[in-house]
Design a protein around this motif. Structure first.
Motif, short mmCIF file in Angstrom:
data_model
loop_
_atom_site.label_atom_id
_atom_site.label_comp_id
_atom_site.label_asym_id
_atom_site.label_seq_id
_atom_site.Cartn_x
_atom_site.Cartn_y
_atom_site.Cartn_z
N UNK A 1 0.61 -1.17 -0.14
CA UNK A 1 -0.15 0.57 -0.29
C UNK A 1 0.65 1.11 0.46
N UNK A 2 -0.02 2.51 -0.29
CA UNK A 2 1.22 3.92 -0.65
C UNK A 2 0.15 4.28 0.93
N UNK A 3 1.35 4.77 1.89
CA UNK A 3 1.19 5.22 3.30
C UNK A 3 2.19 6.72 3.31
N UNK A 4 0.92 7.10 4.38
CA UNK A 4 1.00 8.49 4.92
C UNK A 4 1.15 8.42 5.78
N UNK A 5 2.48 8.47 6.27
CA UNK A 5 2.65 7.59 8.03
C UNK A 5 2.10 9.33 8.83
N UNK A 6 1.64 9.14 10.57
CA UNK A 6 1.65 10.57 11.08
C UNK A 6 2.23 10.39 12.50
N UNK A 7 3.18 10.94 12.72
CA UNK A 7 3.35 10.96 13.89
C UNK A 7 4.63 12.30 14.54
N UNK A 8 4.80 12.39 16.09
CA UNK A 8 5.59 13.30 15.92
C UNK A 8 6.30 12.69 16.83
N UNK A 9 6.69 12.44 17.98
CA UNK A 9 8.32 12.65 18.88
C UNK A 9 8.89 11.28 18.13
N UNK A 10 9.96 11.20 19.54
CA UNK A 10 10.52 9.87 19.32
C UNK A 10 10.18 8.49 19.53
N UNK A 11 9.05 8.27 19.92
CA UNK A 11 8.53 7.13 20.93
C UNK A 11 8.05 6.44 19.22
N UNK A 12 7.50 7.45 18.22
CA UNK A 12 6.71 6.60 17.36
C UNK A 12 7.77 6.74 16.15
N UNK A 13 8.81 6.63 15.87
CA UNK A 13 10.18 6.73 15.00
C UNK A 13 10.01 5.30 14.76
N UNK A 14 10.75 4.18 15.93
CA UNK A 14 10.16 2.72 15.66
C UNK A 14 9.12 1.95 14.56
N UNK A 15 8.17 2.69 14.63
CA UNK A 15 7.52 2.48 14.01
C UNK A 15 7.44 3.25 12.66
N UNK A 16 7.48 4.34 13.10
CA UNK A 16 7.86 4.75 11.33
C UNK A 16 9.74 4.09 10.62
N UNK A 17 10.36 3.56 11.09
CA UNK A 17 11.39 2.93 10.60
C UNK A 17 10.86 1.12 10.28
N UNK A 18 9.69 0.58 10.95
CA UNK A 18 9.13 -0.38 10.63
C UNK A 18 8.99 -0.27 9.36
N UNK A 19 7.87 0.35 8.86
CA UNK A 19 7.19 0.45 7.67
C UNK A 19 8.27 1.18 6.71
N UNK A 20 9.06 1.91 7.00
CA UNK A 20 10.17 1.76 5.75
C UNK A 20 10.98 0.72 5.30
N UNK A 21 11.00 0.34 6.22
CA UNK A 21 11.83 -0.94 5.87
C UNK A 21 11.23 -1.94 5.05
N UNK A 22 9.77 -2.35 5.46
CA UNK A 22 9.06 -3.03 4.53
C UNK A 22 8.82 -3.01 3.31
N UNK A 23 9.15 -4.42 2.83
CA UNK A 23 8.81 -4.43 1.59
C UNK A 23 7.78 -4.79 0.82
N UNK A 24 6.79 -4.51 1.45
CA UNK A 24 5.04 -4.93 0.96
C UNK A 24 4.79 -3.33 0.91
N UNK A 25 4.98 -2.22 1.54
CA UNK A 25 4.63 -0.93 1.76
C UNK A 25 5.79 0.73 1.30
N UNK A 26 4.69 1.75 0.59
CA UNK A 26 5.75 2.60 0.23
C UNK A 26 5.35 3.82 1.21
N UNK A 27 6.59 4.00 1.84
CA UNK A 27 5.95 5.82 3.29
C UNK A 27 6.29 6.94 1.60
N UNK A 28 5.10 7.28 1.66
CA UNK A 28 4.67 8.10 -0.13
C UNK A 28 5.37 9.64 1.10
N UNK A 29 5.01 10.14 2.06
CA UNK A 29 4.94 10.56 2.67
C UNK A 29 4.92 11.54 4.48
#
Length: 314
Positions: A1-29
């Motif tokens: 899927x094409x994803x737009x990730x929403x988050x702000x603090x440091x605690x959200x970064x691990x989830x963003x990293x996991x989605x960036x690393x996924x070969x099934x989805x694209x973090x578009x913004x």
């Protein structure tokens, strides 16, 4: 899927990293809160999520309000299939919720419907919960009330601060969010409505909530210190100035101190409560750096019967 990730603090970064690393989805913004003043100079600083997205070469959107027409127009232009959310920090209006075909899916750090709201981890510790976790759910207009896709559980350790527990949940929850995106994409995951029973609320912890009440039992004082660390920081008053309480320990065999009364030895500092004493391990005097409580006590030379939180005892 094409994803737009929403988050702000440091605690959200691990989830963003996991989605960036996924070969099934694209973090578009990435959508995050606007740059905010930080540090002694109060210079504007980008959020941890914004900085991580910029490192990865991902477009960053920083609307003042998520109903801003310029932001909504760009979101529609990107055309995300789904928008995963972790601690974004702003309410999403229906006009934004309607943009992605698969909706906005939030990673929330509690076992819903328990602890809906801004501070679920802090409230879990303040309430003495022995078990908590994280949930992914489809965002509706209500407060954390949408149907749940998946959960993970996490034990609350006796010495956990909210920072300790939130860090563990952030990393464990990142896998849950990535798995939820996979399940939504391949159609194997269906959201289940939350039960009507067991709803508890977790509003933001205020500075006054973090004020130690020495007349309460030692267990309650310890929970306030752990639940409010690192933010907003538990505190008391000593000689008219605020004293931050960073770490305490329960001392069931130390009795005989009035609530707030201090007793300092060579290597230990005790404070009376409504039950037995607690030991102060780390404190931060106003305008100074964190220090061991024993070092602080030697510096201020505590007098017999002197107390924190109120007038001197005796």
């Amino acid at each position: 899927m094409k994803l737009v990730f929403a988050g702000t603090p440091e605690v959200a970064v691990p989830a963003l990293d996991a989605l960036i690393a996924s070969d099934r989805h694209e973090v578009a913004a990435v959508v995050t809160r606007p740059d905010a003043p930080a540090g002694r100079g109060r210079h504007l600083v980008a959020s941890p999520v914004a900085r991580r997205a910029e490192e990865a070469g991902i477009e960053v959107l920083k609307p003042v309000k998520p109903r801003d027409e310029e932001f909504l127009a760009r979101l529609r232009e990107i055309g995300p299939d789904c928008c995963p959310v972790v601690a974004y920090g702003a309410l999403l209006p229906k006009v934004a919720l309607d943009v992605p075909a698969r909706g906005w899916v939030n990673l929330h750090f509690s076992l819903l419907p328990a602890w809906r709201g801004a501070a679920p981890v802090q409230h879990a510790i303040l309430s003495g919960d022995e078990m908590t976790g994280a949930s992914t759910f489809l965002i509706e207009e209500g407060l954390d009330s949408g149907p749940v896709y998946g959960v993970i559980t996490e034990n609350v350790r006796p010495t956990d601060t909210s920072g300790d527990l939130l860090t563990r949940l952030a990393f464990a929850g990142s896998g849950l969010l990535a798995a939820t995106m996979d399940g939504i994409e391949d159609g194997t995951l269906q959201a289940v409505p939350q039960p009507a029973e067991g709803i508890t609320l977790a509003p933001k912890i205020t500075v006054e909530d973090a004020h130690a009440d020495w007349k309460s039992p030692a267990l309650r004082v310890d929970r306030v210190v752990r639940g409010c660390t690192p933010a907003p920081g538990a505190w008391t008053v000593f000689r008219g100035e605020r004293l931050k309480l960073i770490q305490t320990a329960l001392v069931p065999d130390r009795t005989g101190l009035a609530p707030g009364e201090l007793a300092a030895g060579k290597n230990n500092v005790y404070v009376g409560t409504g039950s037995h004493a607690v030991e102060l391990l780390w404190v931060q005097p106003q305008g100074k750096k964190p220090m061991r409580a024993a070092d602080w006590a030697r510096g201020v030379r505590i007098a017999p019967g002197e107390a924190v939180g109120a007038a001197d005892v005796g």
